[in-house]
Structures are given as C-alpha cells and as structure tokens.
Write an enzyme that holds these catalytic residues in place. Structure first.
Site, short mmCIF file in Angstrom:
data_model
loop_
_atom_site.label_atom_id
_atom_site.label_comp_id
_atom_site.label_asym_id
_atom_site.label_seq_id
_atom_site.Cartn_x
_atom_site.Cartn_y
_atom_site.Cartn_z
N ASP A 1 41.43 81.59 77.57
CA ASP A 1 41.93 82.70 76.75
C ASP A 1 43.45 82.66 76.71
O ASP A 1 44.07 82.24 77.69
CB ASP A 1 41.56 84.01 77.45
CG ASP A 1 40.62 84.88 76.65
OD1 ASP A 1 40.12 84.40 75.63
OD2 ASP A 1 40.39 86.01 77.06
N TYR B 1 47.06 84.39 77.29
CA TYR B 1 47.54 85.49 78.13
C TYR B 1 47.56 86.77 77.29
O TYR B 1 47.88 86.73 76.10
CB TYR B 1 48.94 85.21 78.66
CG TYR B 1 49.04 84.02 79.59
CD1 TYR B 1 48.30 83.97 80.77
CD2 TYR B 1 49.91 82.96 79.32
CE1 TYR B 1 48.41 82.89 81.63
CE2 TYR B 1 50.03 81.88 80.18
CZ TYR B 1 49.27 81.85 81.33
OH TYR B 1 49.38 80.79 82.19
N PHE C 1 48.00 77.98 79.33
CA PHE C 1 48.74 78.05 80.60
C PHE C 1 50.25 78.24 80.42
O PHE C 1 50.95 78.56 81.38
CB PHE C 1 48.47 76.82 81.49
CG PHE C 1 47.06 76.73 81.97
CD1 PHE C 1 46.58 77.58 82.95
CD2 PHE C 1 46.18 75.80 81.43
CE1 PHE C 1 45.27 77.51 83.40
CE2 PHE C 1 44.87 75.71 81.87
CZ PHE C 1 44.41 76.57 82.85
N HIS D 1 39.71 75.61 89.11
CA HIS D 1 40.72 76.25 88.28
C HIS D 1 41.96 76.55 89.12
O HIS D 1 41.85 76.84 90.32
CB HIS D 1 40.15 77.56 87.71
CG HIS D 1 40.95 78.14 86.59
ND1 HIS D 1 42.07 78.94 86.82
CD2 HIS D 1 40.83 78.03 85.25
CE1 HIS D 1 42.58 79.28 85.65
NE2 HIS D 1 41.85 78.76 84.69
#
Length: 229
Positions: free
Chosen positions: A67, A69, A80, A189
């Site tokens: 997704d 941020y 990221f 992750h």
C-alpha cells in the site's frame, strides 16, 4: 475506448489493454468518488511515478510493496520511498540498516528512493492509492488486478529480472512469475514486527548485484547521497 492515464510511453504501450478493460473504468470511477469525499494519496500526478521513473525497457529489479503510505506528504508513487523532507518510516529505516550491514553503505539522511528507480529498480505497490490515514482502504477496488497484470507482463516479456519479495503478501505474487526465467529473492518484511524474523541478514542487495555481475550487467548503486532536510 477509455482515455488512458498519462504514463511513460513504453508502459503505455504494454498496458493499453488494461487501461481499456472494464475493471479499470470502474477503478477510475471509484477514485473520482473517493476524491469528492476524502483526501487520497499520492497526488494524481504521482500515482504512476514508479512507471514514469522506470520505463518498461529499463526494469532490472522489482521490489513489491502493498500500500502507499497514508500519512500526509509521505506517498509519492514508489513503494517504501518518501519524498525529501519526510522522515523515513520504520520499514524504510530497516531497509537502510540491512544495506548498511550488507554493503557497508552509510544510512542516508533521507528516504527518497528515486535514485534506485532511475537505475531500473521498479518500486511497485500492489495498490497505487490510499485514503488518508486509512491503511488498506483502496484494496479490492481494481488496483491489484492492474498490478498483477504488470508483474505478469514483466515475467512474460522480459528475462533475468530479480524480484525481491518481502513478506507473505509479496511472496504470494511468485505465482505470477516464471521462475525459470527470473530470479526470486524472498525474505521477511522489513517492518519492525518482522524484520528480525529473516529480513535482517537476507543480503538481498549484495545478492542482486552478484546476479547482475554474473550477467556482465551494471550493478545497482544502493547508496543515497544528499538530503534536503
């Protein structure tokens, strides 16, 4: 025929069928309705930023996020990554820690990953938009169909790509990838909740460069210079 989004030309050619598909028209309608009632990230001009910075013909490495941020000013279309002037979130900090341990590069003072994107690292979120302050709010409205098609297109039409799959969500995308033609690097992750369960120590960054060296291809410069703080 629908009006296609503004996107880099080589991607526009590869994805024209997706833009003309009924689900994509429904997705556009959903986003228009969302923007009437809510703040949506990233800004419209940055939704396809990953594609615009990394043309189809330039892709060498693919990093898959989930997704964008959902905080103010954070999302700019690269998984990221955050723009200059925005504090790097915890997962990105952990990515930098792993690069530091793996390659000895200093932890940067900013979290803008455009330098990676311009070298052929496609920073692809599975969902390309999100409602402000509501993680996962745009999942299930069509973006995943689109980004799955992106992954499948890369797998089918290219060879020797390196896919970094971090966490169970990203690893589920392996079924879209021809593992006989491409390299798959899997780890936990980088989130603080899971980084110590196998992300730290994965050495994906040096492994990627070793694969590229083995094919006499330029390595990725994972270092980030400069800061606008």
């Amino acid at each position: 025929m629908q009006v296609h989004p503004q996107i880099e030309a080589s991607w526009g050619e590869q994805l024209s069928e997706e833009f003309d598909a009924p689900y994509f028209g429904g997705l556009k309608g959903f986003l228009l309705a969302e923007k009437e009632k809510h703040i949506v990230y990233p800004p419209g001009s940055l939704i396809f930023n990953a594609f615009n910075l990394t043309p189809f013909n330039s892709v060498r490495v693919v990093i898959i996020g989930q997704d964008p941020y959902h905080g103010k000013g954070q999302a700019h279309g690269l998984c990221f990554s955050v723009p200059y002037g925005i504090t790097p979130p915890p997962s990105l900090v952990n990515i930098f820690k792993e690069i530091n341990k793996d390659l000895g590069l200093p932890v940067p003072a900013h979290g803008n990953l455009e330098h990676w994107a311009k070298q052929g690292v496609l920073l692809l979120n599975a969902t390309l938009t999100v409602r402000a302050n509501q993680a996962g709010s745009h999942q299930g409205f069509g973006w995943e169909i689109f980004t799955n098609a992106v992954i499948k297109k890369l797998s089918d039409k290219k060879a020797g790509l390196i896919f970094m799959l971090w966490g169970k969500f990203a690893q589920a995308k392996e079924e879209l990838i021809d593992t006989k033609k491409h390299y798959i690097l899997k780890a936990a992750h980088p989130s603080p909740f899971s980084a110590y369960n196998g992300f730290f120590g994965c050495r994906h960054f040096s492994k990627t460069n070793q694969i590229l060296r083995n094919h006499a291809l330029p390595e990725i410069d994972w270092g980030l210079k400069g800061s606008l703080f």
